[in-house]
Design a protein around this motif. Structure first.
Motif, mmCIF file in Angstrom:
data_model
loop_
_atom_site.group_PDB
_atom_site.id
_atom_site.type_symbol
_atom_site.label_atom_id
_atom_site.label_comp_id
_atom_site.label_asym_id
_atom_site.label_seq_id
_atom_site.Cartn_x
_atom_site.Cartn_y
_atom_site.Cartn_z
ATOM 1 N N LEU A 114 0.668 -1.192 -0.018
ATOM 2 C CA LEU A 114 0.088 0.189 0.008
ATOM 3 C C LEU A 114 0.888 1.162 0.179
ATOM 4 C CD1 LEU A 114 -2.662 1.374 0.115
ATOM 5 C CD2 LEU A 114 -2.504 1.447 2.708
ATOM 6 N N THR A 115 0.636 2.060 -1.137
ATOM 7 C CA THR A 115 1.307 3.441 -1.081
ATOM 8 C C THR A 115 0.602 4.376 -0.848
ATOM 9 O OG1 THR A 115 3.004 2.624 -2.868
ATOM 10 C CG2 THR A 115 2.549 5.060 -2.788
ATOM 11 N N LEU A 116 0.937 5.502 0.182
ATOM 12 C CA LEU A 116 0.122 6.387 0.428
ATOM 13 C C LEU A 116 0.778 7.648 0.008
ATOM 14 C CD1 LEU A 116 -0.445 5.434 4.343
ATOM 15 C CD2 LEU A 116 -1.938 5.042 2.629
ATOM 16 N N GLU A 132 1.956 -3.984 -9.231
ATOM 17 C CA GLU A 132 2.419 -2.960 -8.452
ATOM 18 C C GLU A 132 1.645 -2.400 -7.346
ATOM 19 O OE1 GLU A 132 1.793 -2.893 -11.526
ATOM 20 O OE2 GLU A 132 3.365 -2.180 -12.888
ATOM 21 N N SER A 133 2.231 -1.774 -6.319
ATOM 22 C CA SER A 133 1.450 -1.510 -5.148
ATOM 23 C C SER A 133 -0.095 -0.650 -5.368
ATOM 24 C CB SER A 133 2.112 -0.464 -3.995
ATOM 25 O OG SER A 133 2.407 0.512 -4.605
ATOM 26 N N THR A 134 -0.969 -1.015 -4.635
ATOM 27 C CA THR A 134 -2.187 0.027 -4.531
ATOM 28 C C THR A 134 -1.886 1.579 -4.172
ATOM 29 O OG1 THR A 134 -3.502 -1.800 -3.431
ATOM 30 C CG2 THR A 134 -4.327 0.402 -3.447
ATOM 31 N N VAL A 135 -2.007 2.592 -4.827
ATOM 32 C CA VAL A 135 -1.728 3.950 -4.847
ATOM 33 C C VAL A 135 -2.983 4.485 -4.250
ATOM 34 C CG1 VAL A 135 -0.937 6.165 -5.519
ATOM 35 C CG2 VAL A 135 0.108 3.993 -6.360
ATOM 36 N N ARG A 176 -4.524 3.698 -8.194
ATOM 37 C CA ARG A 176 -4.049 2.543 -8.772
ATOM 38 C C ARG A 176 -4.528 1.499 -7.850
ATOM 39 N NH1 ARG A 176 2.383 1.940 -9.968
ATOM 40 N NH2 ARG A 176 2.404 1.608 -7.803
ATOM 41 N N PRO A 177 -5.334 0.511 -8.309
ATOM 42 C CA PRO A 177 -5.458 -0.669 -7.587
ATOM 43 C C PRO A 177 -4.394 -1.817 -7.711
ATOM 44 C CG PRO A 177 -6.490 -0.838 -9.637
ATOM 45 C CD PRO A 177 -5.899 0.429 -9.944
ATOM 46 N N GLY A 178 -4.096 -2.447 -6.455
ATOM 47 C CA GLY A 178 -3.203 -3.379 -6.209
ATOM 48 C C GLY A 178 -3.635 -4.429 -5.058
ATOM 49 N N ALA A 224 -10.488 5.739 -8.657
ATOM 50 C CA ALA A 224 -10.547 6.535 -9.612
ATOM 51 C C ALA A 224 -11.132 6.072 -11.059
ATOM 52 C CB ALA A 224 -9.173 6.999 -9.920
ATOM 53 N N GLY A 225 -12.165 6.870 -11.595
ATOM 54 C CA GLY A 225 -12.943 6.405 -12.835
ATOM 55 C C GLY A 225 -11.772 5.847 -13.955
#
Ligand code: AMP
Ligand code: MG
Length: 351
Positions: free
Chosen positions: A93-95, A176-179, A191-193, A210-211
């Motif tokens: 998880l990226t914050l 890649e990580s969830t952003v 960005r889903p991850g 995000a759409g």
């Protein structure tokens, strides 16, 4: 430049830490994909990441840390961020958090927020501990190629461009990580991850997606996450997604494959393990079991890379439901296909 690939070991990690401290680049495994790291506090080192990847300068990087103490020099941390870190760090998880001065604007592509993550992979965590620097690291692929999930993928893209690749085997998550943007009234997945919307909502309540995650950006639409603007994850051949009921999809994949071959294409299908035997004469690439989107995620980038190695130019793929980790799979697969979709039923009716 000679690019060394060394198995992860204490000696390799201390060599890597010295390279990072002297402003050089090191590729290393994480639980998501391989990262291409540089000292996040060193502007010139950060710029060399963009050069090695041929990455556009307006696509920001993720800063990797091993200890939350490091955050005091990197960003402002809100109570919501603390809650998310308690639940999901270390992990994919990226914050996005307000940037502090010591992080060069080259890292954030001029944005007021900085993306931060604490990886759980033991080699990444140990490297970050040994060098004790915040490490800016995007995926270790050339821009536009699928992210690397093995050291060999990194070598294919980065041979001669970086001094060291640490080999830690295959990546576990494979995407890649969830952003997550937590700087708006309702947190938003850009960005889903591997950390899914449902997992986040169990901890912090409502979260939006995000759409543009499942469609191309519209003309004039501004990307919330700059990485989404770029053609991504694309094999050289044309990928088409085939949708519909399971029996229709298998029949349509066979028909589309035969039509493409009849037209002189190097054609193949990407299908679930359950359908490989049925599609044995269609050059099947096994996506993994349809019952396990995590397995599909783990194998996806490797499969996309293999299509290029085999010079495939017409690729027809099954899809997964865009739920849970399936959302992350469909975000990447959709982009690989430029969201080109074929309805299975129409193919069968015409055949
Ligand atoms: P990569 O690790 O190569 O997949 O790239 C990191 C991705 O994180 C970028 O492509 C962006 O989409 C996203 N990102 C990093 N920093 C920010 C930021 N400050 N705001 C929005 N998105 C970001
Ligand atoms: Mg990337």
């Amino acid at each position: 430049m000679n690019t060394r690939v060394l198995a992860a070991s204490p000696a390799t990690l201390s060599t890597a830490a010295e390279l990072l401290a002297s402003g050089q680049l090191v590729a290393f495994p994480t639980e998501t994909v391989y990262g291409l790291g540089a000292n996040a506090l060193d502007k010139d080192a950060v710029l060399s990441i963009f050069a090695a990847k041929d990455r556009p300068a307006d696509n920001p990087l993720i800063v990797h840390i091993w200890h939350r103490e490091q955050l005091k020099d990197i960003c402002e941390v809100s109570p919501l961020a603390e809650k998310l870190m308690d639940a999901f760090w270390p992990g994919p998880l990226t914050l996005l958090m307000p940037r502090k001065e010591s992080i060069p604007l080259e890292v954030t592509a001029g944005l007021p927020t900085v993306a931060v993550r604490m990886p759980s992979h033991p080699v990444a965590a140990e490297l970050l501990r040994v060098c004790d620097l915040p490490i800016a690291a995007p995926s270790a692929n050339r821009s536009g190629k699928p992210s690397p999930t093995t050291a060999q993928h990194v070598f294919t893209d980065m041979d001669g461009r970086i001094p060291l690749i640490i080999d830690g085997g295959s990546c576990d998550v494979g995407l890649e990580s969830t952003v997550l943007d937590i700087n708006q009234p309702t947190p938003c997945i850009l960005r889903p991850g591997g950390v899914t919307q449902a997992m986040l909502e169990r901890v912090i309540g409502p979260v939006t997606v995000a759409g543009s995650v499942l469609r191309p950006l519209q003309k004039g639409e501004k990307a919330l996450s700059p990485g989404m603007m770029y053609k991504h994850y694309s094999p050289d051949g044309q990928v088409s997604l085939v949708e519909g009921a399971e029996a229709h999809v298998v029949a349509a994949l066979r028909e589309l494959h035969h039509q493409a071959e009849a037209n002189g294409h190097r054609a193949c299908v990407m299908c679930f393990s359950e359908h490989v035997a049925d599609l044995a004469d269609c050059h099947p690439h096994d996506l993994g079991s349809q019952a396990c989107p995590e397995e599909v995620a783990r194998r996806l980038f490797e499969t996309l890379r293999r299509l290029d190695d085999e010079h495939m130019d017409a690729i027809f793929s099954e899809v997964v439901p865009p739920e849970g980790v399936g959302l992350a799979v469909m975000n990447r697969l959709g982009r690989a296909a430029a969201f080109r979709t074929i309805q299975a039923k129409e193919v069968i009716e015409k055949a």
